[in-house]
Write an enzyme that holds these catalytic residues in place. Structure first.
Site, PDB file in Angstrom:
ATOM      1  N   LYS A  14      32.670  40.997 -13.828  1.00  0.00           N
ATOM      2  CA  LYS A  14      33.543  40.172 -14.696  1.00  0.00           C
ATOM      3  C   LYS A  14      33.532  38.706 -14.249  1.00  0.00           C
ATOM      4  O   LYS A  14      33.389  37.804 -15.067  1.00  0.00           O
ATOM      5  CB  LYS A  14      34.983  40.706 -14.672  1.00  0.00           C
ATOM      6  CG  LYS A  14      35.112  42.140 -15.142  1.00  0.00           C
ATOM      7  CD  LYS A  14      36.567  42.607 -15.164  1.00  0.00           C
ATOM      8  CE  LYS A  14      37.204  42.752 -13.791  1.00  0.00           C
ATOM      9  NZ  LYS A  14      36.790  43.947 -13.037  1.00  0.00           N
ATOM     10  N   ARG A 128      28.922  42.959  -1.560  1.00  0.00           N
ATOM     11  CA  ARG A 128      29.726  41.736  -1.697  1.00  0.00           C
ATOM     12  C   ARG A 128      30.614  41.545  -0.477  1.00  0.00           C
ATOM     13  O   ARG A 128      30.830  40.425  -0.021  1.00  0.00           O
ATOM     14  CB  ARG A 128      30.584  41.821  -2.975  1.00  0.00           C
ATOM     15  CG  ARG A 128      31.396  40.556  -3.254  1.00  0.00           C
ATOM     16  CD  ARG A 128      32.044  40.603  -4.641  1.00  0.00           C
ATOM     17  NE  ARG A 128      33.276  41.373  -4.646  1.00  0.00           N
ATOM     18  CZ  ARG A 128      34.001  41.614  -5.741  1.00  0.00           C
ATOM     19  NH1 ARG A 128      33.600  41.176  -6.912  1.00  0.00           N
ATOM     20  NH2 ARG A 128      35.106  42.315  -5.670  1.00  0.00           N
ATOM     21  N   ARG A 134      36.380  39.416   1.653  1.00  0.00           N
ATOM     22  CA  ARG A 134      37.505  40.138   1.040  1.00  0.00           C
ATOM     23  C   ARG A 134      37.733  41.451   1.761  1.00  0.00           C
ATOM     24  O   ARG A 134      36.867  42.310   1.810  1.00  0.00           O
ATOM     25  CB  ARG A 134      37.214  40.392  -0.442  1.00  0.00           C
ATOM     26  CG  ARG A 134      37.516  39.214  -1.311  1.00  0.00           C
ATOM     27  CD  ARG A 134      37.186  39.487  -2.762  1.00  0.00           C
ATOM     28  NE  ARG A 134      37.916  40.627  -3.329  1.00  0.00           N
ATOM     29  CZ  ARG A 134      37.912  40.908  -4.627  1.00  0.00           C
ATOM     30  NH1 ARG A 134      37.237  40.155  -5.469  1.00  0.00           N
ATOM     31  NH2 ARG A 134      38.591  41.942  -5.077  1.00  0.00           N
ATOM     32  N   ARG A 146      40.358  51.571  -5.424  1.00  0.00           N
ATOM     33  CA  ARG A 146      40.420  50.613  -6.544  1.00  0.00           C
ATOM     34  C   ARG A 146      39.776  51.194  -7.796  1.00  0.00           C
ATOM     35  O   ARG A 146      40.278  51.012  -8.894  1.00  0.00           O
ATOM     36  CB  ARG A 146      39.732  49.302  -6.154  1.00  0.00           C
ATOM     37  CG  ARG A 146      40.608  48.437  -5.249  1.00  0.00           C
ATOM     38  CD  ARG A 146      39.797  47.497  -4.401  1.00  0.00           C
ATOM     39  NE  ARG A 146      39.017  46.559  -5.187  1.00  0.00           N
ATOM     40  CZ  ARG A 146      37.951  45.899  -4.711  1.00  0.00           C
ATOM     41  NH1 ARG A 146      37.564  46.070  -3.471  1.00  0.00           N
ATOM     42  NH2 ARG A 146      37.309  45.060  -5.485  1.00  0.00           N
TER      43      ARG A 146
END
Ligand code: ADP
Length: 190
Positions: A14, A128, A134, A146
């Protein structure tokens, strides 16, 4: 105005697509995840209240998220439209968004949903996590939570927008350019 809900599970791409689309269509991109991370980094009250949920891979409570989203939209009254990325994630949030846009005489024009297999998502997020810093990307159990939260709490929003004839499913596997092209074909017909 063109208002898009960019939708899909964590790791669907996204953010990557929003970065391209905001330039191409001159839209304001609002990523609730980015706003939360900014607030966590700066240790604001909002950041402090959101951090515990985010680190566990859970949703931040609607009340907090909706208030933040509204404030973010109000920051750019001159916007030609918005890309909502990571919002709405619950039916309450979808109702709040509809109400907010209605008060501005506008509406959600389309939900563009990126479809990607779970195992591809886990691989992408772990990758990532090596560079994003993160915490919620660093741990496979949190990543899987998640994805589970997405299916349990968020995926029902497809029905919400399908009922309004605003749902567009997009194959989210391919090059960034290919996927932008697929999404553009939807936007250009709105
Ligand atoms: P992802 O890559 O998982 O889609 P985001 O950057 O969109 O990540 O969001 C990261 C985290 O921020 C989510 O796991 C959740 O805890 C919180 N969050 C983001 N948007 C929302 C929302 N609309 N409602 C509740 N929590 C949210």
């Amino acid at each position: 105005m063109i208002n898009l809900v960019l939708f899909g599970p964590p790791g669907a791409g996204k953010g990557t697509q929003a970065d391209v689309l905001k330039e191409k269509y001159q839209l304001v991109h609002i990523s609730t995840g980015d706003v939360f991370r900014y607030n966590i980094k700066n240790q604001t009250e909002l950041g402090v209240s959101a951090k515990g949920f985010i680190d566990k891979g859970q949703l931040v409570p609607d009340e907090v998220t909706i208030k933040m989203l509204k404030a973010k939209v109000e920051e750019t009254p001159e916007a030609k439209g918005f890309i909502f990325d990571g919002f709405p994630r619950t039916e309450n949030q979808a109702d709040a968004l509809a109400e907010l846009l209605e008060s501005k005489g506008t509406t959600v024009n389309a939900m563009v949903a990126l479809e990607v297999d779970d195992e591809v998502l886990v691989k992408r997020l772990l990758e990532r996590g090596k560079t994003s810093g993160r915490k919620d990307d660093a741990n496979e159990a949190v990543i899987r939570n998640r994805i589970k939260v997405y299916y349990d709490e968020t995926a029902i929003l497809k029905q919400y927008y399908k009922k309004q004839d605003k749902y567009y499913g997009i194959d989210g596997v391919g090059s960034v350019e290919e996927i932008t092209e697929r999404i553009s074909q939807v936007i250009d017909k709105l």
